[in-house]
Design an enzyme around this catalytic site. Structure first.
Site, mmCIF file in Angstrom:
data_model
loop_
_atom_site.group_PDB
_atom_site.id
_atom_site.type_symbol
_atom_site.label_atom_id
_atom_site.label_comp_id
_atom_site.label_asym_id
_atom_site.label_seq_id
_atom_site.Cartn_x
_atom_site.Cartn_y
_atom_site.Cartn_z
ATOM 1 C CG HIS A 177 -0.439 0.190 2.403
ATOM 2 N ND1 HIS A 177 0.395 1.334 3.069
ATOM 3 C CD2 HIS A 177 0.099 -1.013 3.457
ATOM 4 C CE1 HIS A 177 0.966 0.820 4.268
ATOM 5 N NE2 HIS A 177 0.623 -0.444 4.507
ATOM 6 C CB SER A 179 1.479 -3.646 5.158
ATOM 7 O OG SER A 179 0.478 -3.244 6.136
ATOM 8 C CG ASP A 181 -0.409 -20.628 12.270
ATOM 9 O OD1 ASP A 181 0.041 -20.584 13.316
ATOM 10 O OD2 ASP A 181 0.173 -21.103 11.538
#
Length: 426
Positions: free
Chosen positions: A235, A377, A362
């Site tokens: 991003h 990210s 998980d």
């Protein structure tokens, strides 16, 4: 009476035909036929070409780029091809096939420190100057806005905050104004500003808060060993005060060490805490800050200890709902693999940032982080032995879930053209 019966029969026939018309698309053979795509894009030398199979219908190739082996289709070379669905030797539908060069990248997962230097200096706020005529803000009076980027002063290019002070002092002592060239969004504007002596600070000031750099942490998504190009974050990096994307002059990524994790909860996203020195352990440059992440070139090869050889990628149309993996660091510099679920994926024809919704499944990652946290990210997403994208955002009200971007758009932003053969062919 006969006229009334006729009208009733006519209406019944109309209703029956209407029902048939609506039912036809939902019958199995018609549904299967409608599921056949008009165009298919695939990579050379990957798995067999997957196309829908219909009962009592043959699929044939009439192009040398596609070969049939035991009812499966394989590509023989990059280029274009055609498949035909046939009934008793008569074609009923044609599928255009674009065969791309096999693209492979090395998935990342490494935690990195990021520093960006802006083009010019960024205006992030205003303040009052205590002049002889009372508190004033020359910056506000000159209609300079938060988010403006000062590119030039008196015709001279500005690249750092340190370069601004001499112009301010000179203009103040000579009781003159300064001519500014400003970038405002996508436009160029001019402004004139006159410094004021601050009685308390004993120096000339503009009444502007400015910044020329930004720093943070993120995760490497991929690395192309052929070109040394990489992508990270997934991003755009925006300024923390103006919330606008940073227009960069240059930037650097360095190795970072994750020291702790602030666990995410509903309404409050978690965060990785990491240490890094921007003057040491430099591993690459940053040349681009885009909606799909940051990009540049690495100075050296990087390894994650698990997937250190180039892996194929998947196009958005090939991503399936179901299990996957992400690579990320939650302690030190060790890259680990964690289970996720691809909840949904959109087949995209044009670049878009939110292509997938993923959910962390998980148990270990959920225990330590609560799901997706800031700093994660860019963590690469892997499915069926292929790199399919990267983690981009966390859902604030559900930190176990978030968005992912498809790898093809990150590669495009990095300058790696996976559609070059298709472009050449067209």
């Amino acid at each position: 009476m006969s006229g009334l019966k006729y009208e009733i029969i006519r209406r019944l026939i109309g209703v029956l035909l209407l029902a048939i018309l609506f039912a036809v698309p939902f019958t199995t053979p018609i549904n299967e036929y409608l599921s056949i795509p008009k165009d298919v894009v695939t990579f050379h030398n990957q798995s067999p070409l997957e196309v829908p199979k219909l009962d009592n219908v043959q699929v044939a190739s009439q192009n040398g780029s596609i070969q049939a082996i035991d009812s499966s289709f394989y590509t023989s070379e990059p280029g274009t091809g055609e498949l035909f669905y046939e009934v008793s030797g008569l074609p009923i539908k044609k599928v255009n096939v674009s065969i791309l060069d096999d693209i492979k990248v090395i998935p990342g997962g490494q935690s990195v420190g990021v520093q960006l230097h802006t083009k010019g200096v960024l205006v992030v706020g205003h303040h009052l100057v205590n002049g002889k005529n009372g508190p004033l803000s020359p910056g506000e009076d000159a209609e300079i806005r938060v988010g403006d980027v000062i590119l030039e002063i008196n015709g001279h290019q500005i690249e750092s905050m340190e370069e601004v002070r001499p112009y301010v002092e000179k203009a103040g002592k000579e009781n003159e104004s300064m001519d500014l060239k400003i970038k405002r969004d996508s436009k160029m504007v001019n402004a004139t500003i006159k410094p004021i002596m601050d009685k308390k600070e004993s120096q000339y000031q503009l009444g502007l808060y400015i910044r020329d750099s930004a720093a943070g942490i993120g995760t490497v998504s991929f690395y192309d060993p052929k070109t040394k190009k990489y992508g990270a974050l997934g991003h755009v990096i925006s300024d923390m005060d103006t919330k606008k994307p940073i227009d960069i002059h240059e930037g650097t990524i360095v190795k970072s060490n994750v020291t702790s994790i602030e666990k995410g909860n509903n309404g409050i996203p978690g965060e990785k805490q990491a240490q890094f020195s921007i003057d040491r352990n430099k591993i690459g440059s940053i040349t681009k800050n885009s909606p799909f992440g940051i990009f540049g070139k690495l100075n050296e090869s990087i390894k994650n200890g698990m997937y250190d050889k180039p892996m194929p990628i998947a196009l958005s149309a090939d991503v399936k709902e179901g299990p996957g993996k992400i690579l990320t660091v939650i302690e030190g510099e060790k890259v680990e693999e964690f289970d996720v679920e691809i909840v949904s994926s959109v087949s995209q024809k044009t670049p878009a940032t939110k292509g997938m919704v993923i959910k962390v499944t998980d148990p270990e990652l959920l225990k330590k982080t609560g799901g997706i946290v800031q700093g994660m990210s860019g963590s690469p997403i892997i499915q069926d032995g292929k790199v399919i994208g990267a983690v981009t955002h966390v859902f604030v009200n559900d930190p176990t879930s978030g968005y992912g971007v498809h790898i093809e758009w990150m590669l495009e932003a990095a300058g790696i053209n996976i559609y070059k053969n298709e472009t050449e062919a067209s």
